[in-house]
Design a protein around this motif. Structure first.
Motif, mmCIF file in Angstrom:
data_model
loop_
_atom_site.group_PDB
_atom_site.id
_atom_site.type_symbol
_atom_site.label_atom_id
_atom_site.label_comp_id
_atom_site.label_asym_id
_atom_site.label_seq_id
_atom_site.Cartn_x
_atom_site.Cartn_y
_atom_site.Cartn_z
ATOM 1 N N TYR A 479 -6.253 27.028 -24.132
ATOM 2 C CA TYR A 479 -6.031 25.771 -23.375
ATOM 3 C C TYR A 479 -7.342 25.322 -22.463
ATOM 4 O O TYR A 479 -7.517 24.069 -22.403
ATOM 5 N N LEU A 480 -7.935 26.150 -21.905
ATOM 6 C CA LEU A 480 -9.093 25.829 -21.113
ATOM 7 C C LEU A 480 -9.969 25.097 -22.155
ATOM 8 O O LEU A 480 -10.772 24.330 -21.765
ATOM 9 N N LEU A 481 -10.471 25.779 -23.249
ATOM 10 C CA LEU A 481 -11.207 25.294 -24.320
ATOM 11 C C LEU A 481 -10.873 24.004 -24.727
ATOM 12 O O LEU A 481 -11.539 22.968 -25.013
ATOM 13 N N TYR A 482 -9.670 23.497 -24.812
ATOM 14 C CA TYR A 482 -8.933 22.377 -25.265
ATOM 15 C C TYR A 482 -9.031 21.253 -24.235
ATOM 16 O O TYR A 482 -9.704 20.320 -24.524
ATOM 17 N N ALA A 483 -8.990 21.567 -22.977
ATOM 18 C CA ALA A 483 -9.517 20.697 -21.938
ATOM 19 C C ALA A 483 -10.724 20.527 -21.807
ATOM 20 O O ALA A 483 -10.946 19.244 -21.539
ATOM 21 N N ALA A 484 -11.459 21.445 -21.701
ATOM 22 C CA ALA A 484 -13.044 21.027 -21.782
ATOM 23 C C ALA A 484 -13.471 20.430 -22.878
ATOM 24 O O ALA A 484 -14.354 19.474 -22.489
ATOM 25 N N VAL A 485 -13.064 20.712 -24.041
ATOM 26 C CA VAL A 485 -13.723 19.735 -25.349
ATOM 27 C C VAL A 485 -13.183 18.275 -25.066
ATOM 28 O O VAL A 485 -13.851 17.390 -25.427
ATOM 29 N N ALA A 486 -12.027 18.064 -24.448
ATOM 30 C CA ALA A 486 -11.209 16.785 -24.457
ATOM 31 C C ALA A 486 -12.123 16.037 -23.487
ATOM 32 O O ALA A 486 -12.426 14.933 -23.670
ATOM 33 N N THR A 487 -12.474 16.648 -22.274
ATOM 34 C CA THR A 487 -13.154 16.080 -21.478
ATOM 35 C C THR A 487 -14.785 15.840 -21.862
ATOM 36 O O THR A 487 -15.208 14.686 -21.652
ATOM 37 N N LEU A 488 -15.313 16.523 -22.735
ATOM 38 C CA LEU A 488 -16.455 16.328 -23.372
ATOM 39 C C LEU A 488 -16.453 15.277 -24.096
ATOM 40 O O LEU A 488 -17.505 14.283 -24.397
ATOM 41 N N ILE A 489 -15.362 15.034 -25.042
ATOM 42 C CA ILE A 489 -15.319 13.852 -25.948
ATOM 43 C C ILE A 489 -15.258 12.647 -25.055
ATOM 44 O O ILE A 489 -16.038 11.644 -25.743
#
Length: 614
Positions: A479-489
């Motif tokens: 879930y941390l990876l998902y949120a971090a990538v979403a923010t990067l996008i």
């Protein structure tokens, strides 16, 4: 490892295929071709991974029972903090190495009944809620991409929605002090058209005639009526039912989590920690979309503009007023045609692409604002368009039509900045030429960014918090990876929109170095968008895959249960939860639920503060 290597090889092959020089497709077609294969392949792989445990499963309860009986030795036992315990019968945890030795490297047994029940109860309602999101783009691949971007970056979806309401409030304030016929209609129409790639034509007095001539009053009313449709993307029984269904489903996951807490560390709070919290952002976004009812149907809006433009008039050099159809095919307000890859996201009307229109929309508003403001200031001084005739008093509420007629040159001069009623080309004291970026754009960008990030990380952060304090801890990394990538996008997309606007700057005497600089900026902007969309497709596929793996007990294995990534050499697998562990876990769950619900509620409250400034 073999499965993941195969996945990487497959993804690499798809990327090579989509980037082949022989595939000379347009950017939109290439994107739809490119994203279809990774999602399908990832879906197949995740289903395969979910079924694998059925053939190589581990009975962890029996394995733990055997460990406590000493069947696998007496060393390797720990307490729930990872401290070694001499007596294996009193151990509540075991080291990662001992877990692998005693239980193996396989996962928990796959149960189709459990998998289907969790999928239908925890994941399917949220996926169904996506049907209530507005689309409306002219091309199907853009609508598909809007779904992928929403799933891959909730932050970007929340940012675009926040810009919508902030722009509406800003337009209302810009026109608040303008006292001229149709100014209120203009503000409403411009706010409604912010999801549409519209362009303004000021040449040949078209815009000035549209604002000044009394014959065009019917144009404003007609366009406003045509755009005031509310039969799509608004509150309906189906929409209300979908929202209520998901809200009830989330409430049931909370009740289920707290009512089924047990000493088994691997059977607690899966629905609450996973889908229930990390996708709670869908509720405020869906409700806000239904409240705003964005007019984003490209075909319908284009028809409304085309049909209404047929009844617009323009002033001639001799003072006559004629229908624009008798002059040329240019119109004061119209939709942009497809303009190529640099403007692709600006031309797509799905609301999530509104992130790309902040600067261009601001410029359109400022074009109209400048004309209305100048006309209003001249009217306050009782200057008629034709300076050779005296000002005629109206009924006290409207301006007499005679004051609003003149030659084309007079109409254009009436709508230029002036001092004491004398048309001049310079700006009076207190006013400066409009910036290419537009007024208040960066303040709106900042506010929308804060709101979007708060929603993203309140829901994702809640899920991470719940999972971190619930064995297995290792799942929180997904879930941390998902949120971090979403923010990067989101960050990449916003950066791309700024670079795109810079690349579109037009200067009459632009030098060769500037042209090269802008061509380079255009390429960078397009490349950044492609990168963000690829990341969004992967992130959306990743989070769905993570849920399916969770439902299929893929994470129920020594590696994940021991949190090897987080704890390193102190990795240990909890076999039994103690009373203190359960109390701490309940507190974390309560904190996670409160964080997600409060964060979503505050975002919805923020939207409602700006949603109707009229």
């Amino acid at each position: 490892m073999a499965v993941f290597q195969a996945l990487q090889k497959d993804a690499s092959a798809v990327d090579n295929l989509s980037l082949s020089p022989s595939m000379t497709l347009s950017s939109s077609r290439l994107w739809s071709h490119k994203t279809r294969f990774p999602i399908a392949n990832l879906a197949c792989v995740c289903i395969f991974l979910s079924v694998v445990p059925a053939f190589a499963s581990v009975d962890f309860p029996q394995c733990f029972a055997d460990i406590k009986e000493g069947k696998h030795g007496t060393t390797g036992g720990t307490d729930n903090q990872g401290n070694p315990v001499a007596d294996i019968t009193k151990a509540t945890s075991i080291t990662y190495e001992f877990c692998q030795q005693a239980c193996g490297t396989g996962g928990g047994a796959f149960s189709w009944s459990s998998f289907s029940q969790q999928f239908s109860a925890w994941l399917l309602p949220w996926l169904a809620l996506l049907s209530q999101f507005p689309f409306g783009s002219k091309y199907k691949e853009d609508n598909l991409m809007s779904v992928i971007l929403s799933l891959g970056s909730p932050c970007l979806a929340a940012y675009s929605l926040s810009l919508t309401v902030l722009n509406t409030k800003w337009v209302a304030r810009r026109f608040a002090n303008v006292k001229y016929p149709n100014s209120r209609d203009a503000a409403l129409i411009l706010s409604t058209l912010q999801h549409t790639p519209v362009k303004v034509t000021t040449g040949r007095g078209l815009l000035a005639s549209l604002v000044v001539l009394p014959e065009n009053d019917a144009w404003w009313k007609e366009l406003g009526d045509r755009l005031d449709y509310a039969d799509t993307h608004t509150w309906t029984i189906a929409g209300a039912t979908s929202v209520a269904w998901v809200a009830v489903a989330y409430a049931l996951t909370i009740i289920d989590a707290f009512s089924t807490i047990s000493t088994d560390p691997n059977s607690n709070g899966q629905g609450l920690s996973g889908v229930g919290s990390i996708w709670l952002w869908m509720l405020p976004l869906t409700i806000a979309y239904l409240q705003i009812s964005p007019r984003c149907d490209a075909v319908r809006v284009a028809k409304a503009l085309d049909d209404t433009n047929d009844i617009s008039f323009t002033a001639c050099d001799n003072g006559a007023v004629v229908n624009v159809n008798t002059v040329n095919k240019m119109r004061a307000l119209s939709m942009h045609p497809d303009r190529g890859s640099l403007y692709h996201d600006q031309d797509a009307t799905a609301p999530i692409f509104h992130y790309a229109r902040l600067f261009s929309f601001t410029q359109v508003v400022e074009e109209f604002m400048s004309v209305f403001h100048c006309a209003s200031e001249n009217a306050k001084e009782h200057f008629a368009v034709d300076r050779t005739i005296p000002w005629r008093m109206g009924d006290g509420r409207t301006i007499h039509p005679a004051n609003r007629r003149g030659t084309r040159e007079q109409v254009m001069a009436y709508c230029h900045p002036s001092i004491h009623g004398d048309p001049v080309r310079t700006y009076p004291p207190g006013r400066v030429p409009p910036s290419h970026w537009g007024p208040d754009v960066f303040s709106r960008l900042l506010i929308a960014s804060v709101a979007a990030l708060a929603l993203q990380w309140s829901t994702s952060g809640a899920s991470i918090l719940i999972v971190y304090f619930t064995p297995t801890v290792g799942e929180s990394s997904a879930y941390l990876l998902y949120a971090a990538v979403a923010t990067l996008i989101w960050a990449i997309m916003v950066t791309s929109s700024v670079i795109t606007h810079y690349a579109a700057i037009y200067t009459e005497n632009v030098g060769l170095s500037q042209r090269r600089e802008r061509r380079t900026a255009a390429r960078v902007a397009v490349l950044l968008r492609w990168l963000a969309k690829c990341l969004a497709a992967c992130n959306a596929a990743w989070i769905i895959t993570a849920f399916l793996l969770q439902f299929g007990n893929f994470y129920d294995r020594c590696y994940c249960n021991s949190d090897v990534l987080g704890l390193g050499k102190r990795a240990h697998n909890v076999m039994q939860l103690l009373g203190s562990d359960i109390s701490a876990m309940k507190a974390a769950w309560v904190g996670g639920v409160v964080l997600a619900v409060v964060g979503s509620s505050l975002f919805l409250g923020f939207i409602n503060v700006f949603i109707d400034p009229w």
